[in-house]
Design a protein around this motif. Structure first.
Motif, PDB file in Angstrom:
ATOM      1  N   SER A  62      13.865  10.480  -0.880  1.00  0.00           N
ATOM      2  CA  SER A  62      13.712  10.682   0.567  1.00  0.00           C
ATOM      3  C   SER A  62      15.040  10.644   1.308  1.00  0.00           C
ATOM      4  O   SER A  62      15.121  11.014   2.476  1.00  0.00           O
ATOM      5  N   GLY A  63      16.075  10.135   0.634  1.00  0.00           N
ATOM      6  CA  GLY A  63      17.373  10.014   1.292  1.00  0.00           C
ATOM      7  C   GLY A  63      17.681   8.624   1.798  1.00  0.00           C
ATOM      8  O   GLY A  63      18.773   8.363   2.304  1.00  0.00           O
ATOM      9  N   CYS A  64      16.732   7.718   1.676  1.00  0.00           N
ATOM     10  CA  CYS A  64      16.970   6.322   2.072  1.00  0.00           C
ATOM     11  C   CYS A  64      17.942   5.706   1.068  1.00  0.00           C
ATOM     12  O   CYS A  64      17.775   5.843  -0.139  1.00  0.00           O
ATOM     13  N   ARG A  65      18.930   4.977   1.574  1.00  0.00           N
ATOM     14  CA  ARG A  65      19.954   4.408   0.698  1.00  0.00           C
ATOM     15  C   ARG A  65      20.111   2.897   0.904  1.00  0.00           C
ATOM     16  O   ARG A  65      21.193   2.343   0.722  1.00  0.00           O
ATOM     17  N   VAL A  68       0.803  -1.234   0.000  1.00  0.00           N
ATOM     18  CA  VAL A  68       0.000   0.000   0.000  1.00  0.00           C
ATOM     19  C   VAL A  68       0.832   1.278   0.000  1.00  0.00           C
ATOM     20  O   VAL A  68       0.280   2.376  -0.032  1.00  0.00           O
ATOM     21  N   SER A  69       2.144   1.154   0.055  1.00  0.00           N
ATOM     22  CA  SER A  69       2.975   2.361   0.120  1.00  0.00           C
ATOM     23  C   SER A  69       2.828   3.178  -1.161  1.00  0.00           C
ATOM     24  O   SER A  69       2.556   2.643  -2.241  1.00  0.00           O
ATOM     25  N   SER A  70       3.022   4.465  -1.018  1.00  0.00           N
ATOM     26  CA  SER A  70       2.955   5.384  -2.160  1.00  0.00           C
ATOM     27  C   SER A  70       3.937   6.514  -1.870  1.00  0.00           C
ATOM     28  O   SER A  70       4.399   6.675  -0.735  1.00  0.00           O
ATOM     29  N   PRO A  71       4.270   7.313  -2.882  1.00  0.00           N
ATOM     30  CA  PRO A  71       5.164   8.450  -2.618  1.00  0.00           C
ATOM     31  C   PRO A  71       4.660   9.337  -1.477  1.00  0.00           C
ATOM     32  O   PRO A  71       5.464   9.901  -0.733  1.00  0.00           O
ATOM     33  N   GLU A  72       3.343   9.414  -1.334  1.00  0.00           N
ATOM     34  CA  GLU A  72       2.753  10.276  -0.287  1.00  0.00           C
ATOM     35  C   GLU A  72       3.038   9.757   1.122  1.00  0.00           C
ATOM     36  O   GLU A  72       2.999  10.533   2.084  1.00  0.00           O
ATOM     37  N   THR A  73       3.301   8.463   1.263  1.00  0.00           N
ATOM     38  CA  THR A  73       3.668   7.928   2.588  1.00  0.00           C
ATOM     39  C   THR A  73       5.175   7.706   2.693  1.00  0.00           C
ATOM     40  O   THR A  73       5.769   7.919   3.750  1.00  0.00           O
ATOM     41  N   ILE A  74       5.804   7.277   1.590  1.00  0.00           N
ATOM     42  CA  ILE A  74       7.236   6.966   1.614  1.00  0.00           C
ATOM     43  C   ILE A  74       8.072   8.210   1.929  1.00  0.00           C
ATOM     44  O   ILE A  74       8.917   8.202   2.832  1.00  0.00           O
ATOM     45  N   ALA A 133      15.840  12.362  12.320  1.00  0.00           N
ATOM     46  CA  ALA A 133      15.525  12.177  13.747  1.00  0.00           C
ATOM     47  C   ALA A 133      16.410  11.112  14.386  1.00  0.00           C
ATOM     48  O   ALA A 133      16.699  11.163  15.587  1.00  0.00           O
ATOM     49  N   PHE A 134      16.821  10.130  13.581  1.00  0.00           N
ATOM     50  CA  PHE A 134      17.660   9.032  14.086  1.00  0.00           C
ATOM     51  C   PHE A 134      18.870   8.861  13.159  1.00  0.00           C
ATOM     52  O   PHE A 134      18.972   7.881  12.421  1.00  0.00           O
ATOM     53  N   PRO A 135      19.805   9.815  13.201  1.00  0.00           N
ATOM     54  CA  PRO A 135      20.912   9.815  12.234  1.00  0.00           C
ATOM     55  C   PRO A 135      21.853   8.621  12.363  1.00  0.00           C
ATOM     56  O   PRO A 135      22.569   8.290  11.415  1.00  0.00           O
ATOM     57  N   HIS A 136      21.859   7.957  13.511  1.00  0.00           N
ATOM     58  CA  HIS A 136      22.758   6.820  13.720  1.00  0.00           C
ATOM     59  C   HIS A 136      22.095   5.490  13.332  1.00  0.00           C
ATOM     60  O   HIS A 136      22.700   4.433  13.495  1.00  0.00           O
ATOM     61  N   PHE A 139      10.404   8.673   5.597  1.00  0.00           N
ATOM     62  CA  PHE A 139      11.865   8.644   5.628  1.00  0.00           C
ATOM     63  C   PHE A 139      12.451  10.031   5.879  1.00  0.00           C
ATOM     64  O   PHE A 139      13.478  10.167   6.562  1.00  0.00           O
ATOM     65  N   GLN A 140      11.809  11.075   5.344  1.00  0.00           N
ATOM     66  CA  GLN A 140      12.330  12.425   5.553  1.00  0.00           C
ATOM     67  C   GLN A 140      12.209  12.869   7.007  1.00  0.00           C
ATOM     68  O   GLN A 140      12.933  13.753   7.457  1.00  0.00           O
TER      69      GLN A 140
END
Length: 283
Positions: free
Chosen positions: A220-223, A177-183, A193-196, A187-188
């Motif tokens: 979103s920056g997720c890698r 069910v994920s979409s750009p509007e939730t993804i 909030a949890f850089p480590h 992640f952003q």
């Protein structure tokens, strides 16, 4: 971008047992591609997941001498984790923790609070044995059971995992069910909030929505992204036979087109795809 290839997820729901020798052949082909990690098997009850009952036997036959790919095994409880950490070649232990009480009970026969107690024990076990625990947050993008779901719940659960010292959290789109509007906003919000914590995306998708999901994850920056060649596998609870795992080859092609360095062996990838067709279409 780290690509996590998930043949275990792709295979575990197949009706016919894939012979151990064929599993080894397929995994050996995947180990040549250059994926960061291979989710290769699981240490769970053979009654629950009969397809994975030969994981230890498969592992014993793998040649790991010429690969940089790390191995990940899924477990459903502390007993499974104790088994998994006893194998030197396994680097990561994966555990599915759910934001849904219903799904947690169905998947691991425990409540969320009981599962969190086990997560703490597994984390301690991993620290003692030099392994790393990967937490999959299932129902990370929605809940099909009518239970509450909102982004703040994901953040609250991540906070609990952070307090336990978990360093890798992969949000799982169990039902597609994920979409750009939730993804994007998830992640952003979570990454700064949890850089480590290293965040990952384990997304299920239909053939028409894979690209928008990959685009959103990358933007979103997720890698860290999970996939399975040809999109095999997925979750039967999605109630849509077209929903499967993120097709690795499409994800790779998109990222390469964008100039993202993946350092994959294209010839080995093509060979693995040809073998995947044989493995999955014959079982």
């Amino acid at each position: 971008m780290k690509i996590i290839e998930c043949p275990r997820d792709a295979m575990q729901g197949l009706a016919d047992f894939v012979p151990t020798e064929l599993k080894v052949q397929y995994l050996q082909a995947l180990l040549q591609v250059g994926f960061d990690t291979l989710d290769f098997g699981s240490f769970v009850s053979p009654k629950a997941i009969p397809q994975m009952r030969d994981t230890a036997e498969v592992l014993a036959q793998l040649d790991l001498s010429a690969t940089t790919t790390k191995l990940l095994a899924i477990v459903a409880n502390v007993r499974g984790a104790e088994q998994a950490v006893s194998y030197a070649p396994i680097r990561y232990i994966g555990f599915p923790l759910s934001l849904s009480e219903t799904f947690q009970k169905r998947n691991t026969n425990k409540s969320i609070s009981e599962a969190l107690v086990e997560v703490a024990q597994m984390q301690e076990l991993c620290l003692k044995t030099g392994k790393e625990l990967v937490l999959y947050l299932s129902m990370g993008f929605g809940n099909p059971y009518g239970e509450p779901w909102e982004p703040t719940l994901v953040g609250e659960m991540t906070q609990k995992l952070d307090e336990l010292g978990i360093k890798i959290v992969s949000l799982s789109d169990t039902i597609g069910v994920s979409s750009p509007e939730t993804i994007l906003p998830l992640f952003q919000t979570l990454i700064p909030a949890f850089p480590h914590i290293e965040f990952g995306a384990h997304l299920h998708t239909s053939p028409s929505t894979w690209q928008e999901k990959v685009e959103a994850v990358y933007a979103s920056g997720c890698r860290r992204m999970d996939g399975a060649l040809l999109g095999y596998g997925g979750c039967p609870m999605a109630k849509d036979e077209l929903v499967g795992n993120m097709p690795t080859e499409k994800m790779v092609a998109y990222l390469q087109e964008k100039g993202v360095p993946l350092n994959l062996n294209q010839e080995a990838l093509s060979e693995a795809m040809a073998l995947a067709t044989h493995v999955f279409q014959s079982h």
